[in-house]
Design an enzyme around this catalytic site. Structure first.
Site, PDB file in Angstrom:
ATOM      1  N   GLU A  73      -6.464  -1.872  -6.950  1.00 61.59           N
ATOM      2  CA  GLU A  73      -5.060  -1.629  -6.605  1.00 61.59           C
ATOM      3  C   GLU A  73      -4.244  -2.917  -6.579  1.00 61.59           C
ATOM      4  O   GLU A  73      -3.051  -2.926  -6.809  1.00 61.59           O
ATOM      5  CB  GLU A  73      -4.997  -0.944  -5.245  1.00 61.59           C
ATOM      6  CG  GLU A  73      -3.599  -0.641  -4.760  1.00 61.59           C
ATOM      7  CD  GLU A  73      -3.569   0.522  -3.787  1.00 61.59           C
ATOM      8  OE1 GLU A  73      -4.400   1.443  -3.934  1.00 61.59           O
ATOM      9  OE2 GLU A  73      -2.711   0.527  -2.893  1.00 61.59           O
ATOM     10  N   TYR A 111      -6.255  -8.030   4.779  1.00 60.75           N
ATOM     11  CA  TYR A 111      -5.187  -7.189   4.238  1.00 60.75           C
ATOM     12  C   TYR A 111      -4.192  -6.716   5.310  1.00 60.75           C
ATOM     13  O   TYR A 111      -4.593  -6.137   6.322  1.00 60.75           O
ATOM     14  CB  TYR A 111      -5.826  -5.992   3.532  1.00 60.75           C
ATOM     15  CG  TYR A 111      -4.818  -5.055   2.961  1.00 60.75           C
ATOM     16  CD1 TYR A 111      -4.147  -5.383   1.783  1.00 60.75           C
ATOM     17  CD2 TYR A 111      -4.501  -3.862   3.595  1.00 60.75           C
ATOM     18  CE1 TYR A 111      -3.193  -4.541   1.269  1.00 60.75           C
ATOM     19  CE2 TYR A 111      -3.554  -3.013   3.080  1.00 60.75           C
ATOM     20  CZ  TYR A 111      -2.903  -3.364   1.917  1.00 60.75           C
ATOM     21  OH  TYR A 111      -1.952  -2.540   1.417  1.00 60.75           O
TER      22      TYR A 111
END
Length: 600
Positions: free
Chosen positions: A7, A313
């Site tokens: 992604e 993240y």
DNA sequence: GCAAGGTC
């Protein structure tokens, strides 16, 4: 050649590292017979209305119901209007070339609805026909990646997930684009009055709270306070009851005697577990409270820290980590033993038994909670440092011991009943990290109370009549609004809709900051000190839409319920027909309702 | 000019 597509670059690189691939190319990495590439989130979006022949903003076009949706390259705003994002266009070309060469594609986008959509939009846009398999993992540790590759799933296993994602995307387009044009056109203003499934209920929440607050009629009430003295240590006790009239309170005040009898003393210890690790939303809330940062500022600072590889993240909605990540925590904590503020606590935690409250693999969704990576920060700006310290400090708190408090309640009799309560921290535990004051503490609370026993008589040194007023719920600020968006839907009466929304709320962690900025950009809301208040335009829009479903969180609940059914195999067509019907209805209603609007 | 979703 097998092509693996992630992604985002960070995940692509991480997987390449596990495979031992290290030949860096422009937009991908090669090695060991594999190629590792990536998207940058959504590269493609549903095409704008003009791509289907709906030119300009025109009532004649409404409702716009494209026969078949098209995909378009993500746009960026320039001085010449919206153009294809050049970086995105280039990455798509790289992906196309790699897919053309591929014998097999392995999909490693995030394990969720949008991750599936990100890949499928690329795959269909490029008209790729190659077979693909799906990597489905929820943490990016070496072990998790290896295990995931041993258990690749057939790509078709996720067809229904894609269907639900595609429906979500189309439905938001249909309702948002049509409702926006319908209201903007009928209002007679030339400005954009945008509406959408997420932004409009958010606006409604801000307006409702504002009006409640503004129209609140404070009620006056009275209390009586006394100050008993125990061997020179004076403390405060408040009448057990509140009084509606001054006379009632005065009577109680008059009955206060020279001494007070201790009727009962209750002291009980209370364990206060550490807070969970941060997800994006909780960090945005804390940064807003501590530093006054907006949700958007915090996200930008956090993204910088992530790009510098200092934190994991950022756009996560989970406050938990799995056992694999937990295994690395002791090593991480050790890296902070020489930190200016937290060094002492990190040292205490080194080798200690760690609290496992934030460890729960089942509650890790696409990503785990935010942690420092252990890389040493170098010359951070003050704002970056502040965010970094909130993350590092929270890690130490989360794995620390419970805080042990002693809560004391003394009931005294002096004419009538009085109550004194106090809280003493006995073992600070996790609270030692920041040494913050307990924000729950009320004004009347005594920090410490003297030791007293039942039956004791204490002289009363002072007494007073207190006049107080009930307070309205406070206006939203960014912290409380983010919290409200997370928990939106919790008060829905319909059990099924409430259930469908329980893990999501309104919007997603990745989009909430941008959505608040949209409401500001539309001049629907404004910042007033730290608060978010509606403007006149915002209130006008609110008055037009407030009784329509588009202004209610329930709409998201209803969609989520149907989307979950589609994921488990229910008909796509039926939902799409319902959305078209709803689009026609809301468009027609707004074309009429907007005419009554007054916009200055 | 417009949604919500993702990310540099």
């Amino acid at each position: 050649m097998k092509v693996i597509i992630a992604e985002k670059p960070s995940v692509g690189r991480e997987i390449a590292k596990v495979f031992g691939a290290s030949t860096k190319k422009d937009g991908y990495i090669e090695g060991k017979g594999y190629t590792f590439t990536w998207a940058f989130g959504h590269l493609l979006q549903l095409a704008a209305p003009q791509e289907y022949g709906y030119y300009g903003w025109n009532v004649q076009n409404l409702p716009m119901l494209p026969q078949k949706f098209k995909l378009a390259i993500r746009k960026v705003k320039t001085k010449d209007g919206m153009v294809d994002d050049p970086g995105v266009r280039k990455q798509l070309e790289i992906i196309k070339a790699l897919f053309d060469e591929a014998t097999e594609i392995i999909v490693a986008t995030d394990a969720g609805r949008e991750g599936e959509l990100i890949f499928r939009y690329i795959y269909y846009y490029l008209k790729c026909k190659k077979p693909f398999k799906r990597l489905w993992i929820s943490s990016q540790t070496d072990a998790a990646i290896k295990d995931g590759f041993r258990n690749l799933k057939p790509g078709t296993d996720y067809d229904t997930l894609f269907n639900s994602a595609h429906c979500r995307s189309q439905s938001d387009w249909l309702v948002g684009m049509n409702a926006t044009q319908a209201l903007s056109l009928s209002s007679g203003t030339r400005s954009v009055l945008s509406l959408g499934r997420v932004q409009t209920p958010t606006l409604a929440m801000i307006c409702t709270r504002y009006l409640e607050n503004k129209n609140f009629v404070p009620q006056t009430y009275y209390q009586v306070s006394i100050q008993p003295d125990k061997n020179g240590q004076v403390f405060k006790a408040i009448s057990e009851k509140n009084f509606k009239t001054r006379e009632e309170a005065q009577a109680v005040l008059d009955r206060v005697e020279a001494t007070g009898l201790i009727e009962s003393v209750e002291a009980k210890p209370r364990k206060e577990p550490p807070p969970l690790l941060h997800d994006l939303s909780s960090l945005q809330q804390e940064a807003n409270k501590r530093k006054g940062f907006t949700a958007d500022q915090t996200l930008t600072l956090l993204q910088n820290l992530y790009e510098s590889k200092l934190v994991t993240y950022p756009r996560t909605g989970s406050r938990y980590i799995g056992d694999d990540v937990f295994a690395q925590v002791p090593g991480l904590i050790e890296k902070f033993t020489s930190h200016d503020d937290f060094g002492k606590q990190a040292t205490i935690l080194t080798g200690a038994k760690l609290n496992r409250r934030s460890v729960n693999a089942k509650k890790v969704t696409d990503h785990h909670a935010i942690l420092p990576t252990g890389e040493r920060p170098y010359q951070l700006s003050a704002d970056h440092q502040a965010i970094y310290d909130m993350i590092a400090g929270r890690m130490l708190e989360a794995f620390h011991q419970d805080c042990i408090k002693e809560i004391t309640k003394i009931i005294m009799l002096s004419g009538s009943r009085f109550v004194a309560s106090g809280t003493v921290i006995q073992t600070a535990g996790w609270r030692a990290v920041f040494n913050d004051k307990d924000d729950e503490k009320k004004d009347e609370e005594n920090a410490t109370l003297p030791k007293v026993v039942q039956g004791e008589n204490l002289p009363i040194t002072d007494k007073a009549l207190l006049e107080k007023q009930t307070k309205p719920k406070p206006l939203y600020n960014e912290a409380t609004l983010l919290k409200a968006l997370e928990t939106a839907g919790k008060e829905i009466d319909d059990e099924e809709l409430r259930q469908a929304m329980k893990d999501s709320g309104l919007g997603t962690p990745a989009t909430r900051a941008a959505m608040i900025e949209t409401l500001l950009k539309r001049n629907y809301i404004a910042r007033e000190k730290k608060n978010l208040v509606p403007t006149e335009t915002g209130l006008s829009v609110y008055h037009v839409v407030k009784d329509h479903r588009i202004a209610q969180a329930e709409l998201t609940g209803a969609w989520e319920k149907r989307l979950e059914e589609i994921r488990s195999g229910a008909s796509v067509n039926q939902f799409q027909e319902e959305i078209k019907t709803y689009t026609r209805d809301i468009t027609r209603e707004l074309l009429t309702a907007g005419k009554g609007m007054v916009i200055k």
